[in-house]
Each structure stands twice: as C-alpha cells, then as structure tokens.
Design a protein around this motif. Structure first.
Motif, PDB file in Angstrom:
ATOM      1  N   ASN A 136      -2.679   2.243   5.715  1.00  0.00           N
ATOM      2  CA  ASN A 136      -4.122   2.114   5.389  1.00  0.00           C
ATOM      3  C   ASN A 136      -4.256   0.767   4.433  1.00  0.00           C
ATOM      4  OD1 ASN A 136      -5.341   3.917   7.255  1.00  0.00           O
ATOM      5  ND2 ASN A 136      -4.226   5.167   5.719  1.00  0.00           N
TER       6      ASN A 136
ATOM      7  N   THR B 276     -13.104  -0.145  10.462  1.00  0.00           N
ATOM      8  CA  THR B 276     -12.410   0.663   9.469  1.00  0.00           C
ATOM      9  C   THR B 276     -12.110   2.148   9.580  1.00  0.00           C
ATOM     10  OG1 THR B 276     -14.649   1.222   8.526  1.00  0.00           O
ATOM     11  CG2 THR B 276     -13.673  -0.821   7.776  1.00  0.00           C
TER      12      THR B 276
ATOM     13  N   GLU C  14      -6.224  -2.061   2.219  1.00  0.00           N
ATOM     14  CA  GLU C  14      -7.784  -2.571   1.707  1.00  0.00           C
ATOM     15  C   GLU C  14      -8.301  -3.684   2.728  1.00  0.00           C
ATOM     16  OE1 GLU C  14      -7.802  -2.920  -2.426  1.00  0.00           O
ATOM     17  OE2 GLU C  14      -7.109  -0.851  -2.812  1.00  0.00           O
ATOM     18  N   GLU C  15      -9.336  -4.004   2.748  1.00  0.00           N
ATOM     19  CA  GLU C  15      -9.842  -4.928   3.606  1.00  0.00           C
ATOM     20  C   GLU C  15      -9.742  -6.389   2.913  1.00  0.00           C
ATOM     21  OE1 GLU C  15     -14.386  -4.812   3.789  1.00  0.00           O
ATOM     22  OE2 GLU C  15     -14.302  -3.657   1.829  1.00  0.00           O
ATOM     23  N   THR C  16      -9.473  -6.475   1.512  1.00  0.00           N
ATOM     24  CA  THR C  16      -9.146  -7.536   0.968  1.00  0.00           C
ATOM     25  C   THR C  16      -7.774  -8.015   1.130  1.00  0.00           C
ATOM     26  OG1 THR C  16      -8.773  -6.168  -1.114  1.00  0.00           O
ATOM     27  CG2 THR C  16     -11.025  -7.072  -0.873  1.00  0.00           C
ATOM     28  N   GLN C  17      -6.756  -7.288   1.789  1.00  0.00           N
ATOM     29  CA  GLN C  17      -5.530  -7.389   2.031  1.00  0.00           C
ATOM     30  C   GLN C  17      -5.226  -7.938   3.462  1.00  0.00           C
ATOM     31  OE1 GLN C  17      -4.392  -3.366   0.543  1.00  0.00           O
ATOM     32  NE2 GLN C  17      -2.770  -4.409  -0.344  1.00  0.00           N
TER      33      GLN C  17
ATOM     34  N   THR D   1     -14.620  -0.273  -1.343  1.00  0.00           N
ATOM     35  CA  THR D   1     -13.477  -1.039  -0.624  1.00  0.00           C
ATOM     36  C   THR D   1     -13.136  -0.447   0.530  1.00  0.00           C
ATOM     37  OG1 THR D   1     -12.902  -2.338  -2.563  1.00  0.00           O
ATOM     38  CG2 THR D   1     -11.376  -2.335  -0.746  1.00  0.00           C
ATOM     39  N   GLN D   2     -13.290  -0.942   1.616  1.00  0.00           N
ATOM     40  CA  GLN D   2     -12.903  -0.229   2.783  1.00  0.00           C
ATOM     41  C   GLN D   2     -11.525  -0.420   3.187  1.00  0.00           C
ATOM     42  OE1 GLN D   2     -15.174   1.735   4.811  1.00  0.00           O
ATOM     43  NE2 GLN D   2     -16.210   1.769   2.932  1.00  0.00           N
ATOM     44  N   ARG D   3     -10.740   0.424   4.070  1.00  0.00           N
ATOM     45  CA  ARG D   3      -9.411   0.346   4.601  1.00  0.00           C
ATOM     46  C   ARG D   3      -9.370   0.055   5.994  1.00  0.00           C
ATOM     47  NH1 ARG D   3      -5.430   1.351   0.649  1.00  0.00           N
ATOM     48  NH2 ARG D   3      -5.914   2.206  -1.383  1.00  0.00           N
TER      49      ARG D   3
ATOM     50  N   THR E 281       0.684  -1.147   0.112  1.00  0.00           N
ATOM     51  CA  THR E 281       0.033   0.082   0.021  1.00  0.00           C
ATOM     52  C   THR E 281       0.940   1.149   0.016  1.00  0.00           C
ATOM     53  OG1 THR E 281      -1.741   1.148   1.201  1.00  0.00           O
ATOM     54  CG2 THR E 281      -0.171   0.205   2.610  1.00  0.00           C
TER      55      THR E 281
END
Length: 353
Positions: free
Chosen positions: A263, A301, A265-268, A321-323, A47
C-alpha cells in the motif's frame, strides 16, 4: 589527599574522553545513516505497509445433512479431491428409494395410457369401417327407394310396401349418422388419451429430475478439497447440522501462487509503474531478500473499497493521504517461497523510474 584527587581527576578525564568518543561515533553513525536514508529516499519508493497474500477459498456445503465423519485436521495439507467431510446419507437413500418407486409408477402409468390409445385407435378404425358399411347400405336403400317410388307412381306396388321401403331408408340414414357420432367420440377419446400421455411423459421427466437431484445430494454428501492447499481451523463437530450453502472451512490455495500487496501513498505512485522491479523483505525472515515485479495497481484507493467509504461532501473534511494497493508478483522460485504465509508483514523498495 592530593594524590587521591589527582587520581579522580585523571579518571574523570578518561571518562569524559570516552564519552566524547562514543558521542562522536554516534554522531558520525547518525550522519552516515541520514545520508544513506536520504540517498535511498531519492532512489527508492519505500513502504512497510505490505503483506503476503494468497487466495483463501471458502469450502461450501452443497447439501443438507448431519456431519458423520471429518477427515481433516487443523492446518493439514490436502490435495485436490481429498475427502474432507462426509454427511449422513441415510435419509437421502430413503428419499432415493421413494423417488425410484414414484418414477416406476409414472412409467407404468404411461404404458397403460399408451395401451389405451392403441385400443382407442383400433376402435376408431372399426368405427370407420362401420361407417363405410352403413353408407353402402344407405346407398342401396336410396336406390331401392327410388325404384319403388317409380313403381308406386305406376301403381305397380302397394302404398304399404312403399312405406316399408321408405322406413328402411330412414333407418339406414339414422344408422350412418349414429356411426359418424360414434367415430367422433372414439377420436375424442384418442385425443384425450394422447393428452394424458403427454402429461405422463412430463411427470416422468419431473420424477427423473427429482431422482437426479437426490443423486447429486448423495454425491455432495461427500465434501472434497477443491484444490491443493492447506486447511484452516476446523470448526465442525461430528453430529453438527450443515445447511446447503454453509461455509464449513477455508483452504489456502497453493495452485494460484503467492504475491505481495503493498500500500503506497498517493504521493509515491507517480514514480512507479507496472513491470518495475521490487525488492522485498519479510519481517519473519529479516536476513532473506525476495524479488518481485509490479503486476497491477488498484483502480481506486483502499478506503473506497471499505464498508463505509468516506464522503468528503459531508462537511467534516480532514485531508488524509490515501494509499493505493499495488500487487507485486514474486519472481523467486516456489522453493524459496515455501515458508511464506498469507498475512505476513513485508517491506517493499521500488527504484524510482
């Protein structure tokens, strides 16, 4: 003309070859970059939404007053206890003198009341002795009355003499009753004075508290640095009125260190965990690499901590997409971090678990 055409054709062929070679190199470079990016994407979570963080503490005034002196400049490094601002203390000094005078008057009043109580106690003792004397006299008159009563029955004394004795008995009884009432009155006075003494003691405690408050205000008139660090922008001017609780400046705290908030991403976040190593690049120093360790994850988040958190139940739902803020503690020594400042942008790579 044919020779000139041949020259142009030869030149064109050279230019075309060079163009092909350049395009080939660019194509190969793109392939290499794509392969490396793909490998890095498989191996690392990355990121560029990250920043250097430090604690920035507000410096608050704990007293009211006008600014008399300012002892710091913009961005100055200060040590804990260094004087930053001095407020005018003349008014507080006058208030202190008034408070000291009021305290002295209250203490003098307490001494007067204690003396009055001692006097009332002495009067009570005298009254008690007078009651004892009156009761003794009453006992004597009662005996005298009984004796003369017997004599009267035997006609040994005159009626007039007996009545004199009877009058003396009534006087003695009245005298005892009077002494008892006087004693009760003196006791009431003693109790009243004792209550006034308690009030005077409470008044003294109040005056002492007021004096202590003024002493604190005098102490707080000198505003010092709460910790080691760097001062922010100076917003005060000499003569400016400062209110209690007002923020007079900010200090970047050096004692609590520096860290990175990245920060992701929620997918990470499924591929990273606390304790994992991280490689950090600061935009201000692109040729230098820093190292850190994941210390904690935010419990929510970043959008949930905003002033107006989004409410997807309103019907205007757009999936975004949230962080999650991730705190990364530096592993490098303080000398390597000395040039880093809060708010600097950073890029973070974390190996996938």
């Amino acid at each position: 003309m044919s020779e000139e055409l041949k020259k142009f054709e030869k030149t064109d062929r050279i230019v075309v070859k060079i163009t092909y070679l350049v395009a080939l190199f660019i194509f190969i470079g793109l392939i290499i970059w794509g392969v490396m990016s793909t490998i890095n994407h498989w191996r690392y979570e990355y990121t560029n939404d990250a920043q250097v963080q430090e604690y920035i503490n507000p410096i608050l005034s704990r007293a009211n007053g006008y600014v008399q002196e300012i002892k710091y400049k913009d961005h100055q490094q200060v040590q804990k206890g260094d004087t930053l601002v001095v407020l005018d203390r003349n008014e507080a000094m006058v208030q202190k003198q008034l408070a000291e005078a009021a305290l002295s008057a209250a203490e003098a009043q307490l001494k007067v009341l204690q003396s009055n109580r001692n006097t009332a106690n002495s009067s009570s003792s005298i009254n008690q002795a007078q009651i004892d004397a009156a009761q003794a006299q009453l006992w004597q008159q009662q005996k005298e009355f009984e004796r003369y009563k017997n004599l009267l029955e035997n006609d040994a004394v005159t009626q007039q003499h007996f009545e004199d004795i009877q009058t003396k008995l009534k006087v003695a009884e009245a005298n005892v009753e009077s002494m008892k009432r006087t004693y009760k009155t003196s006791l009431s006075k003693t109790n009243d004075v004792s209550a006034q003494i308690e009030v005077a003691k409470a008044t003294i405690a109040e005056k002492k508290a007021a004096l202590n408050q003024i002493d604190l205000d005098l102490k707080y008139a000198v505003i010092t640095a709460p910790t080691n660090g760097y001062m922010g922008k100076k917003n005060l001017q000499i003569g400016q009125l400062v209110q209690k609780g007002q923020t007079i400046g900010f200090i970047v705290d050096q004692n609590q260190g520096k860290w990175i908030v990245a920060n992701f991403e929620e997918t990470q976040i499924a591929e990273i965990h606390v304790g994992q190593e991280a490689e950090i690049k600061i935009d201000a120093y692109p040729n230098q690499r820093f190292h850190g360790t994941i210390e904690s994850f935010s419990p929510a988040t970043g959008s949930q901590f905003s002033l107006l958190p989004p409410d997807n139940a309103t019907g205007n739902f757009v999936k975004i997409t949230q962080r999650f803020p991730v705190r990364i503690q530096f592993k490098d020594d303080e000398k390597a971090l000395v040039n880093l400042r809060a708010g600097m942008n950073a890029e973070v790579e974390i190996p996938k678990s």
